[in-house]
Write an enzyme that holds these catalytic residues in place. Structure first.
Site, PDB file in Angstrom:
ATOM      1  N   HIS A   1      39.078  16.211  17.474  1.00 25.36           N
ATOM      2  CA  HIS A   1      38.802  15.788  16.096  1.00 25.36           C
ATOM      3  C   HIS A   1      40.036  15.343  15.332  1.00 25.36           C
ATOM      4  O   HIS A   1      40.002  15.301  14.100  1.00 25.36           O
ATOM      5  CB  HIS A   1      38.148  16.939  15.317  1.00 25.36           C
ATOM      6  CG  HIS A   1      36.684  17.091  15.549  1.00 25.36           C
ATOM      7  ND1 HIS A   1      36.156  17.562  16.722  1.00 25.36           N
ATOM      8  CD2 HIS A   1      35.617  16.838  14.749  1.00 25.36           C
ATOM      9  CE1 HIS A   1      34.839  17.600  16.628  1.00 25.36           C
ATOM     10  NE2 HIS A   1      34.488  17.171  15.454  1.00 25.36           N
TER      11      HIS A   1
ATOM     12  N   GLU B   1      26.180   6.816  18.227  1.00 23.87           N
ATOM     13  CA  GLU B   1      27.274   5.950  17.764  1.00 23.87           C
ATOM     14  C   GLU B   1      27.180   4.542  18.328  1.00 23.87           C
ATOM     15  O   GLU B   1      27.368   3.557  17.618  1.00 23.87           O
ATOM     16  CB  GLU B   1      28.630   6.569  18.110  1.00 23.87           C
ATOM     17  CG  GLU B   1      29.052   7.721  17.199  1.00 23.87           C
ATOM     18  CD  GLU B   1      28.396   9.050  17.521  1.00 23.87           C
ATOM     19  OE1 GLU B   1      27.632   9.124  18.513  1.00 23.87           O
ATOM     20  OE2 GLU B   1      28.643  10.027  16.803  1.00 23.87           O
TER      21      GLU B   1
END
Ligand SMILES: Cc1ncc(C[n+]2csc(CCOP(=O)(O)OP(=O)(O)O)c2C)c(N)n1
Ligand SMILES: Cc1ncc(C[n+]2csc(CCOP(=O)(O)OP(=O)(O)O)c2C)c(N)n1
Ligand SMILES: [Mg+2]
Ligand SMILES: [Mg+2]
Lengths: 335, 334, 334, 335
Positions: free
Chosen positions: C136, C67
């Site tokens: 999440h 990322e």
């Protein structure tokens, strides 16, 4: 002018013009840094100040391998890189003064020198933070079918950051023309390489990404230049990354706050004995490639350049407070 | 090294933090300090200077530049029974470890249904004002305070610099301690017995009936300075040191505002979405009908921090701004 | 593939985003999409399905799990003249790239004295409600909105899902687009000519005189639903879609609140330090004397998101809570 | 019972009790996963569900190398690891139901199974996020002079994350007893290894950290067990990390949402032909180490265990809404 002595290796065969140019470049950096230290004591320069003394051969040698079209991404120890890349000394000093004519309009300071025309992308003070950017600049070149090199400088300390790993892998995976230049000066602040890396031979890191690599004596400007040119050629020719380790040493403290508890005076002195400027000057004089007069002239030129730069910085106005929020966002919409 | 057997004890904020670390290391052998340059360099801000010599390199552990790695290792070490103090040099670099802090440390106890608490202390320097520009000057303590599962404390005084660490180490959950780097040289005295402090309560530093100034960390001192100036003009400001941003001890400031009917929050964080906004919202939610004027905020101007000194000072809240704001607020309908 | 030559156009939010990407890729060859599984997998939420076949793997670029690396590469590519759309699969993983977003993208223009703008678009899925638990399910758009130098937009409608991307790509500065994953299946129609939208202005979705409900993204739809229920009881709520959280178009909601005299903010972010707090603070600062009641906030309960459905629903703001809150507020002294 | 055939390699020499144990373990995982898939369709399980079919030999083989004192850190694809590590099937299923008797009290779900007594540290759903934790657990052991191993499972995809790099370096630099187990199933969601790594031979990564490494056929439970035991011995003996790559394959989609566009049916079928359970069962039967009756009995036992686990999960109460905010912070102060 240029005498070729038999028995000399190829790197030693340098003509006088070029030798003076290299010497001039290194001396410009050294004297600028000395002036910065002085101006720091005089409180003209504030914040963090990281000087490059001892490492001049790296910036000078590597930047010889680039063209004006190539891009440079550097760290907070970037005065030398900025200078050699063509940013005026006045604009650099004005920046450190925090003045409007600074190359970052006084908003960046010593750690954040920038120049669009020179494709000089900073001045990045998050260790490792510039590496992904270099990957992206190279990606843009690749996608736009431009044959340019992005040269990214970083320290030995940055190698421990995850971003080093991610960037090396991305550049290798996507075949991107990045010249990764690791300025291994053996310390990250006070942390010696052996306390930050399980394997201290940094050039070996490149293997696990399938990236070509070389290590060079970073105190020898000709060696750096030669190897950097070869590395840059590999990048340019293959479009692939190259990992280039320059083994060097910083003569001064990490920054102006560092009491240098972590290394011995003897070690520093030993390395100072390998000063890239003195060594190179000595060698060139021995060979007769440059003379005392040449060096004297260089010093005079540099002294004048520095005087002018200081005067420029002193004379430059402060940014108006009304412009405080300028450049948080761009002033125009269409890109 | 210390004079802790004598009564009052003169020292700097830096030394107070150092003594707190030393004491914790002596009291509990599970405690260790880990971070970039905490050892051989002597600590980026010289906080840990001398500790390597005293405790050795296992317990004063220099780390490579691997924020995510060593913060995560701190979490693991805490789970493994140690009491790590992880020093992230400055809050700016903590962004490299944001995933570990938010996605692991903050949620582990909850996700595991109460099985795995993370007794981790993370210390970081925070704040602007030293001409370090955009990548080295953030004040993100209020931002971190948004996250459930962690605690966020901000020692503003020597007592708290000295006392909060041990309290944080006794906490079974992750505590982030933010030390404003501008305070390290602040001098003062603490009592020799200075020990653990309650980190759940805000503190009224100065009583006053005309307005409540709510602040913390470096801006607390500006608030106190402003209050002294205002006092000379006959305006009595009550000054509150929040001390902890999460949990937020709202009762202390709500009580104060209910009595003073006016509030100003002074906060070095950027204004939008600041902890100051949260405090303003809580005041409105709880004591709206007691308010004689809208709650005001004095925060940092919303820019990446500029290097130039005059620009930087224009970004940060200043004493004269506090004074002027309070004058206006109190004058408004007082 | 599209019927864009016909008048109205029925599609899902997911398809609206996809069409926006397709159109941008056709219109401007500097645009490309990069992120984890955007290509061969077809996009984690199937947003980019089919695009690899249409545009090839150079422009629909699958990235490794890196990322920080690929967000940073997006910054570099933007500086190098491209117009990257970087997809970070969900906001939760963006924490791994927080340093690049905050310490590079957000500050580059300022630090360089106006020389280097970063025309980067980062898209991320956000939000809870799908039983994905603590790692999440975060809603961090309000949190990111604290940071100067970036823009934060939250398309709640199909028009905005369709239109905001191009506007963001035209922006010379970094724009974060947050797509609530719960909206991807939402169906509706957009006009064939649906194009760029102004992302600087909030939108009044429903007019009403009794109270202003301020919301955005997924909770906007709950607010609208609640307003419909309230309308049957004779309570007319004005509903505002913020659309952009940074910059925040305060004028639109201030005008509304000045007229309705009451405000409720509905926000899926955790309550403390939320964008809802910011809005409450601004209302107080600007239209305090117009308020008939304290501004109220309905936010998520401050817990790491639990997995169990009944617990998760108890965390998130719900329609009946909005209805009850409004009833109480309007009843209070109306 | 255990017949030793001449000509067999050492890994094949396994006694019947152990063979049945391994088979039982793998079948427990497989049948549990099948039940999970079924319960997902029945909407008893929600959220993300990542199944382990095809990879059973890895968890089973590796966990044979650990003692109860060792720690395990796993990913979101961890049902098998949790089960073999000793968490009851009932507690696992109840967790996926979101019930109070779930091993994480319904707060974690499929991706976040935990168990303190088993030293099972999750259930980590941020790719790469568990690696630094494993380093820290091992550091705690080292500092407290405990001779334990921390075993950390992660996928091939995680190798690209910066945290992999930082964790490997830290473990190597500090000599920490971490057994890094890379479950290389060739894909990270839909991204084949060759699209995520410039160098796909993952075991070679270890070299740049000076970490010992081995790669093994992850479809062969005996091979995994043997190599894992050797690796764990190295870790235990040296106190240093080891990188252990298990080459395997997942038979099912990444999660329940994955249309599997990125790989061919033929490829999947080919790997299914190497099913670790069928292969091992076949081999053991050929050798006469286990008989059809043994397998039948195992299947019956497992079927009963699953029935009981489902009943347990069904019967378990929901967590009360009043307890929603429990465990955001600990209930007691003194640690
Ligand atoms: C992410 C991050 N962590 C920590 C720091 C503080 N810091 C600044 S320079 C430095 C040492 C970097 O060493 P190296 O990469 O070797 O470069 P050198 O200073 O030797 O040129 C550190 C730790 C930082 N700027 N960024
Ligand atoms: C940091 C992060 N980025 C992205 C994701 C989304 N994601 C979940 S699993 C996965 C693939 C991981 O692949 P691998 O590590 O090989 O493990 P496998 O699923 O194959 O077992 C991705 C991209 C995530 N959970 N965390
Ligand atoms: Mg260095
Ligand atoms: Mg995989």
């Amino acid at each position: 002018m240029h005498r070729k002595e038999s028995g000399k290796t190829k790197t030693d065969m340098v003509d006088s013009v070029h030798a003076r140019h290299l010497l001039h470049s290194m001396i410009r950096i050294r004297r600028l840094e000395e002036k910065c230290a002085e101006l720091y004591s005089a409180m003209k320069i504030r914040g963090f100040l990281h000087l490059y003394d001892g490492e001049e051969a790296v910036a000078v040698g590597v930047l010889e391998a680039l063209t004006g079209d190539d891009a440079v991404v550097a760290t907070y120890r970037e005065h030398g890189h900025a200078l050699i890349r063509g940013i005026g000394m006045g604009a650099i000093l004005a920046e450190m003064y925090g003045k409007q004519d600074g190359c970052s309009r006084g908003r960046g300071g010593s750690m954040h020198l920038f120049d669009g025309k020179a494709r000089f992308y900073g001045g990045n003070a998050i260790v490792g933070g510039g590496l992904p950017m270099a990957v992206g600049l190279a990606l843009a070149d690749k996608m736009q079918q431009r044959s340019r090199v992005t040269c990214c400088f970083f320290g030995d300390g940055a190698v421990a950051e995850g971003e080093f790993h991610e960037s090396m892998n991305l550049a290798a995976l996507w075949h991107l023309p990045v010249l990764f230049v690791c300025e291994n000066n053996l310390y990250a602040m006070g942390t010696a390489l052996k306390y930050s890396q399980a394997v201290v031979d940094l050039a070996t890191k490149a293997a696990s990404y399938g990236v070509a690599a070389a290590a060079v004596d970073g105190m020898d400007v000709l060696a750096v230049e030669k190897a950097a040119k070869e590395a840059a050629e590999v990048v340019r020719g293959s479009g692939k990354p190259f990992f280039f380790e320059c083994r060097t040493y910083r003569f001064r403290a990490h920054s102006m706050y560092d009491p240098e508890l972590y290394r011995s005076k003897a070690e520093v002195e030993e390395w100072k004995g390998r000063c890239p400027i003195a060594t190179f000057a000595g060698k060139m004089k021995d060979q007769g490639t440059v003379g005392d007069g040449d060096i004297e002239k260089i010093e005079q030129d540099v002294a004048r350049e520095i005087d002018e730069a200081v005067a420029f910085a002193e004379a430059s106005p402060w940014e108006s407070l009304e412009d405080l929020t300028r450049f948080v966002y761009s002033e125009r919409r269409a890109p | 090294m210390t004079n802790s057997d004598k009564g009052l004890h003169k020292l700097t904020y830096r030394e107070a933090v150092r003594e707190a670390i030393r004491e914790a290391m002596h009291k509990d052998e599970r405690v260790f300090l880990m971070g970039e340059d905490v050892g051989r360099y002597g600590g980026c801000f010289a906080v840990s200077k001398g500790l390597l010599e005293e405790f050795g390199s296992e317990r004063i552990r220099d780390t490579p530049l691997s924020e995510s790695g060593f913060v995560g290792a701190g979490i693991g070490a805490a789970l493994g029974g140690m009491r790590p103090i992880v020093e992230v040099m400055t809050v700016n670099f903590s962004l490299l470890a944001a995933d570990q802090i938010l996605n692991t440390a903050a949620v582990y106890l909850y996700m595991s249904g109460g099985q795995f608490n993370v007794p981790l202390v993370i210390r970081m320097a925070t704040g602007g004002g030293r001409q370090l520009a955009a990548q080295h000057s953030r004040s993100l303590e209020g931002w971190y305070a948004h996250i459930p599962g962690i605690k966020v404390v901000c020692p503003a005084t020597l007592e708290d610099a000295r006392g909060m660490l041990w309290t944080a180490l006794q906490d079974p959950d992750p505590v982030l301690i933010f030390e404003n780097a501008g305070l390290y040289n602040m001098e003062g005295t603490v009592t020799a017995t200075a020990g653990p402090v309650d980190i759940d309560r805000a503190r009224v530093c100065r009583a006053g009936k005309d307005i409540t100034i709510i602040s913390y960390s470096a801006s607390l001192h500006k608030s106190i300075e402003a209050a002294a100036i205002l006092a000379k003009e006959g305006i009595e400001a009550e000054v509150i040191d929040l001390r902890s941003l999460r949990p937020l001890d709202e009762q202390t400031f709500l009580n104060s505002v209910a009595a003073s009917h006016r509030a100003l929050i002074v906060d070095e964080g950027c204004r939008s979405g600041s902890i100051a906004a949260e405090i303003a919202a809580r005041i409105m939610e709880n004591v709206f009908y007691e308010l004689d004027a809208p709650v005001a905020r004095l925060c940092s101007v919303e820019v990446p921090m500029p290097y130039a000194g005059h620009l930087e000072q224009a970004v940060l809240p200043q004493v004269d701004q506090i004074v002027n704001l309070v004058r206006k607020m109190v004058g408004a309908d007082g």
